[in-house]
Design an enzyme around this catalytic site. Structure first.
Site, PDB file in Angstrom:
ATOM      1  N   ASP A 124       0.841  -1.199   0.000  1.00 44.05           N
ATOM      2  CA  ASP A 124       0.000   0.000   0.000  1.00 44.05           C
ATOM      3  C   ASP A 124       0.877   1.251   0.000  1.00 44.05           C
ATOM      4  OD1 ASP A 124      -3.021   0.841   0.547  1.00 44.05           O
ATOM      5  OD2 ASP A 124      -1.718   2.195   1.680  1.00 44.05           O
ATOM      6  N   ASN A 136      -2.218  13.178  -4.855  1.00 43.31           N
ATOM      7  CA  ASN A 136      -3.336  13.596  -5.708  1.00 43.31           C
ATOM      8  C   ASN A 136      -3.838  14.984  -5.331  1.00 43.31           C
ATOM      9  OD1 ASN A 136      -3.509  11.359  -7.404  1.00 43.31           O
ATOM     10  ND2 ASN A 136      -4.837  10.231  -5.999  1.00 43.31           N
ATOM     11  N   HIS A 190      -4.462  14.335 -10.186  1.00 44.45           N
ATOM     12  CA  HIS A 190      -4.551  12.899 -10.424  1.00 44.45           C
ATOM     13  C   HIS A 190      -3.612  12.426 -11.526  1.00 44.45           C
ATOM     14  CE1 HIS A 190      -7.929  12.031  -7.714  1.00 44.45           C
ATOM     15  NE2 HIS A 190      -8.356  13.244  -8.022  1.00 44.45           N
ATOM     16  N   ASP A 237      -1.249   9.287 -11.234  1.00 44.36           N
ATOM     17  CA  ASP A 237      -1.184   8.175 -12.187  1.00 44.36           C
ATOM     18  C   ASP A 237       0.264   7.821 -12.529  1.00 44.36           C
ATOM     19  OD1 ASP A 237      -3.908   8.064 -12.194  1.00 44.36           O
ATOM     20  OD2 ASP A 237      -4.171   9.079 -14.121  1.00 44.36           O
ATOM     21  N   GLU A 270      -4.522   2.779  -4.290  1.00 44.33           N
ATOM     22  CA  GLU A 270      -3.063   2.748  -4.222  1.00 44.33           C
ATOM     23  C   GLU A 270      -2.551   1.428  -3.662  1.00 44.33           C
ATOM     24  OE1 GLU A 270      -4.567   4.881  -0.474  1.00 44.33           O
ATOM     25  OE2 GLU A 270      -5.141   4.591  -2.561  1.00 44.33           O
TER      26      GLU A 270
END
Length: 456
Positions: free
Chosen positions: A296, A304, A309, A313, A339
């Site tokens: 994680d 973000n 975003h 990405d 994530e």
């Protein structure tokens, strides 16, 4: 001359350029030898008529197949290329293989040339074409494969005047298929290995289905050859099976797309779960073991929120690429959403121990901490570093007899790593305690690096 020096082919690395030019030169040499041999042997009007009729029949049926399959292939191309309209219609090998069994080598090369030109300049005229040097290499490999198939057919024919009509016809076709596939596959795999970081083992594993599909198509080509020597117009009945093969490729790629996460290229959660369940079942039956890691990204929401975003990405893609590089070919890597990533690591030999799994997890944690993700922006290059991951691990069958049981244990270990301050690795079963707000550590470091040539 200056225009020649600007051809894209010269940009290839030296070793790769040499291999490509060697393949093309060999194909050209074989065609020249075919011409010389045909001229020296001479020919009668009747033989020319028979060859011309067979050549016209094969090329005409090939053109028909390409036209009927073009809409399927354009849809397949949009699936593969994410909406691009580049088509990839090439029924040439089927008809070229039939020509190799029925015609002299020079006439078979004429079929290859006719199909190549039709596909490139008719079918693809509205959808874009591959660079000419790539098309030339593909054409050359097909010429060499046709010669290999013809040579194997002649060798296995044992000197029979019409081997396809004799009892060894099946052997002749099978030998020709072997020669065609070996030459074509070796040339393509060799060039891909030389032009990328993939190994021969990687390519063999990835191209297994493609080879089976090629063999199936060539078997249709063998049936076409058998039909021509008995009743030529039966060739038309080969067109529907070839169209079905085109659709089979489309269905396979749709399945692959459905199983692939669009942002990271990893398996989706559902696809990972299905395949991991099969691996666990196999490990149970074989009496072996496997391990699960749940990874994680810490504080990913802050990336973000701060940078958008798109930057997020880029971070996800970088971590996904790292995970793919850090595992073995038999391991399964998937994105569990957001994530979070998940890995299944099967063990063929001794049972997994926590210490062994800890080493793998720590290596992943350290490599993520070293990541520097470059994100292009209108104001320059944004570099995101200081990333970290929390990792939880569990082992089958020690931590459970089913995948969901092992995942649940790995999940408790993941939250134990987060409670420990994040950027940590934990193994095995832990108590599930909620994370308190005061346990949140500092966010990742993000710095702005000006591009060398910033926009005006």
């Amino acid at each position: 001359m200056s225009a020649v020096t600007r051809w894209p082919v010269w940009s290839l690395p030296g070793r790769l350029l040499g291999a490509v030019l060697a393949v093309e030169a060999l194909a050209l040499l074989l065609v020249v030898l075919d011409v010389v041999t045909t001229v020296r042997a001479g020919f009668s009007a009747g033989a020319v008529a028979d060859v011309a009729l067979t050549l016209a029949l094969l090329t005409g049926a090939g053109f028909l197949t390409a036209e009927l399959a073009v809409h399927v292939e354009r849809l397949r191309s949009r699936v593969v290329h994410g909406g691009a309209s580049t088509a990839d219609v090439d029924p040439s090998p089927v008809w070229a293989f039939a020509a190799a069994l029925l015609l002299p080598p020079l006439a078979a090369c004429a079929v290859v040339t006719a199909m190549f030109c039709f596909v490139r300049y008719r079918v693809r005229r509205r959808s874009g074409r591959s660079p000419l040097f790539k098309a030339a290499f593909t054409f050359a490999t097909l010429i060499l494969a046709v010669h290999a198939a013809a040579a194997m057919a002649e060798f296995s024919g044992l000197g029979a005047a019409q081997p396809l009509r004799s009892g060894i016809g099946v052997l002749v076709v099978a030998s020709a298929v072997l020669g065609f596939v070996v030459v074509n596959t070796c040339l393509v795999v060799g060039v891909v290995v030389m032009s990328s970081d993939k190994t021969v083992r990687d390519m063999v594993g990835q191209s297994g289905d493609e080879v089976l599909l090629e063999v199936a198509a060539l078997c249709v080509g063998g049936l076409i050859a058998m039909a021509v020597i008995t009743q030529p117009w039966l060739v038309l009945f080969a067109v529907p099976p070839l169209l079905v093969l085109h659709r089979a490729v489309l269905v396979r790629q749709l399945e692959k797309q459905a199983a692939t996460d669009s942002k990271t290229g990893l398996l989706t959660a559902g696809a990972w779960h299905d395949r991991a369940t099969l691996r666990i079942d196999h490990a149970r039956d074989a009496g072996s073991s496997a391990a699960v890691l749940v990874v994680d990204l810490d504080h990913f929401k802050q990336v973000n929120d701060r940078h958008g975003h798109i930057a997020g990405d880029y971070v996800l893609q970088a971590v996904a690429a790292l995970l793919r590089e850090d595992v073995r070919g038999a391991d399964l890597v998937g994105r569990f959403g957001g994530e979070e990533f998940v890995l299944l690591l099967p063990q063929a030999g001794d049972r997994y121990a926590y210490s062994e799994l800890q080493v793998v997890a720590e290596r992943i944690r350290r490599r993520v901490a070293e990541l520097q993700v470059a994100v292009p922006t209108p104001d320059g290059t944004l570099t995101i570093d200081g990333l970290s991951v929390s990792v939880g691990g569990a082992v089958f069958p020690h931590d459970g007899n089913h995948l969901l049981d092992v995942l649940a244990v790995a999940d408790t270990a993941l939250y134990a790593a987060k409670r420990a301050g994040r950027n940590a690795v934990r193994m095995g079963r832990h108590d599930t305690v909620a994370i308190r707000p005061d346990e949140i550590v500092d966010p990742p470091v993000v710095r702005q690096i000006e591009d060398a040539t910033p926009p005006a």
